[in-house]
Scaffold this active site. Structure first.
Site, mmCIF file in Angstrom:
data_model
loop_
_atom_site.group_PDB
_atom_site.id
_atom_site.type_symbol
_atom_site.label_atom_id
_atom_site.label_comp_id
_atom_site.label_asym_id
_atom_site.label_seq_id
_atom_site.Cartn_x
_atom_site.Cartn_y
_atom_site.Cartn_z
ATOM 1 N N CYS A 14 0.851 -1.265 -0.109
ATOM 2 C CA CYS A 14 -0.338 0.080 -0.640
ATOM 3 C C CYS A 14 0.505 1.259 -0.274
ATOM 4 C CB CYS A 14 -1.020 0.247 1.381
ATOM 5 S SG CYS A 14 -2.037 -1.259 1.181
ATOM 6 N N LYS A 71 0.451 3.315 -3.023
ATOM 7 C CA LYS A 71 -0.908 3.825 -3.344
ATOM 8 C C LYS A 71 -0.659 5.459 -3.979
ATOM 9 C CE LYS A 71 -4.195 2.461 0.014
ATOM 10 N NZ LYS A 71 -5.407 3.057 0.720
#
EC number: 2.7.9.3
Length: 344
Positions: free
Chosen positions: A16, A19
C-alpha cells in the site's frame, strides 16, 4: 525456484506504499462526487470510504471494492496471500461479508517466469478459501512490474453498514492491528531485517479483518475503516474530517510492532511516510519526528480503526475478546477543534 527470487527487487514501490499520495489523489478525484446522485448508491466516493455500496433492495446492498499493488515481500505465495487479505479487508471494514473475488494480475512476462505468477495466484486463492469465498476469475496484462490484487464483491445489511464518516463526539477509538508494517517491510527490502523479526509483518498482513463483519452488527460501533497506505493519521483525518470532529490520540496507547522504533533508528522509513505527512500534516497538531514516522507509516493489510460510543464499549470489547482480540482505546473523538487530529 521461488527461494532464489526476491520479488521486491522488481518493483519501485511496495504494498500500500504504492498508493498515490492523498494530495495528488485530491486533484485526480476533484469533481467526481457527482456520481453520488444515484439514490441507490448508499456509499460512493464522496467520503473516500473503503468500498462502494449499491442497494439491492431497501434492506441489503452489494459491496464492491478493488485493491492491488506491487510486491511487499519476496516470496510469491506470501505476496498473493497479503494482496488478497488486503483487498478483502475493505468488505469487512464496511461491516459486510465477502461473496466472491476476481483476480487482477500484471506481470513482466519477459522478466519473471509464469510459474512465479502461478504461485502468487495460489497464495491469493488460499486466502479466498480462508474467507470462504471463490476466486471466480480474473484479468491479466503484460506489465513492466509485478502487480497483484483482487476485485471483491460482498453484501451488507443497511442497518449493519459502517462508514468512515459517521463517528460521534465521545466515541473511543480502537485499532485491531499494530503499526509498523511499512517499517519492517522496508527493513526487509534493504536486507536489514533481523532473524527474530522474519515473518512478523507477514503474519499480520495475512490476518483477515473478519472481525469487522461482527463489529458491523453492533449498534455501538458508529464508524469503521481499515488502516492502509495513508497511515493511521491519514485515516484518522478522513474519519475526523468526514464526521466533523477532532481525534485525540494517546501516542503511548497506539499498538506498534515491538521492533518498529529500532528499525526507524536504522533509517528504515518507507518513501510513502513523508508523502503521507506532506499531504495532511497541516491538519495535525505538531508532533515529534519519531511519532510522525510511526503514525504516518503506510500499512499494508493493516487493522481496523473503530469508533465506539461509550454505551456500546462493553459489548464491543466482549465481542472483540470472543474473537481473540485484546483491545484498549488509543484515543477519542471530540467536538471539532481547529485541527483534525491531536497526538498527546
Amino acid at each position: 525456484m521461488s527461494e532464489a527470487i526476491r520479488l521486491t527487487q522488481y518493483s519501485h514501490g511496495a504494498g500500500c506504499g504504492c498508493k498515490i499520495s492523498p494530495k495528488v489523489l485530491e486533484v485526480i478525484l476533484a469533481g467526481s462526487g457527482a456520481q453520488n446522485l444515484d439514490p441507490k448508491l448508499w456509499v460512493g466516493n464522496a467520503s473516500r470510504d473503503d468500498a462502494a455500496v449499491y442497494a439491492l433492495d431497501e434492506e441489503r446492498g452489494v459491496v464492491s471494492t478493488t485493491d492491488f499493488f506491487m510486491p511487499i515481500v519476496d516470496d510469491p505465495f506470501d505476496f498473493g496471500r497479503i494482496a488478497a487479505t488486503n483487498a478483502i479487508s475493505d468488505i469487512y471494514a464496511m461491516g459486510g461479508d465477502p461473496l466472491m473475488a476476481i483476480a487482477i494480475l500484471g506481470w513482466p512476462v519477459n522478466v519473471l517466469a509464469a510459474e512465479v505468477a502461478r504461485e502468487v495466484i495460489a497464495g491469493g486463492r488460499k486466502v479466498c478459501e480462508e474467507a470462504g469465498i471463490p476466486l471466480a476469475g480474473g484479468h491479466s496484462i503484460d506489465a513492466p512490474e509485478p502487480i497483484f490484487g483482487l476485485a471483491v464483491t460482498g453484501v451488507v445489511e443497511k442497518r449493519f453498514m459502517k462508514r468512515n464518516d459517521t463517528a460521534e463526539a465521545g466515541c473511543r477509538l480502537y485499532l485491531t492491528k499494530p503499526l509498523g508494517i511499512g517499517i519492517l517491510t522496508t527493513a526487509e527490502k534493504k536486507a536489514r531485517l533481523r532473524a527474530e523479526d522474519v515473518g512478523v509483518a507477514r503474519d499480520w498482513m495475512c490476518t483477515l479483518n473478519r472481525p469487522g463483519a461482527r463489529f458491523g452488527r453492533l449498534a455501538g460501533v458508529k464508524a469503521m475503516t481499515d488502516v492502509t497506505g495513508f497511515g493511521l493519521l491519514g485515516h484518522l483525518v478522513e474519519m475526523a474530517d468526514g464526521s466533523k470532529l477532532t481525534a485525540r490520540v494517546e501516542y503511548a496507547a497506539v499498538p506498534r510492532l515491538a521492533s518498529a522504533e529500532y528499525y526507524l533508528e536504522q533509517g528504515c522509513v518507507p518513501g510513502g511516510t513523508l508523502r503521507n505527512f506532506d499531504s495532511y500534516g497541516e491538519r495535525i497538531a505538531p508532533l515529534p519526528e519519531v511519532q510522525k514516522l510511526l503514525l504516518c507509516d503506510p500499512q499494508t493489510s493493516g487493522g481496523l480503526l473503530v469508533a465506539v460510543a461509550p454505551e456500546g464499549e462493553a459489548e464491543f470489547l466482549a465481542v472483540a475478546a470472543e474473537l481473540g482480540l485484546q483491545l484498549a482505546p488509543i484515543g477519542e473523538l471530540v467536538e471539532r477543534q481547529s485541527l483534525a487530529v491531536q497526538v498527546l
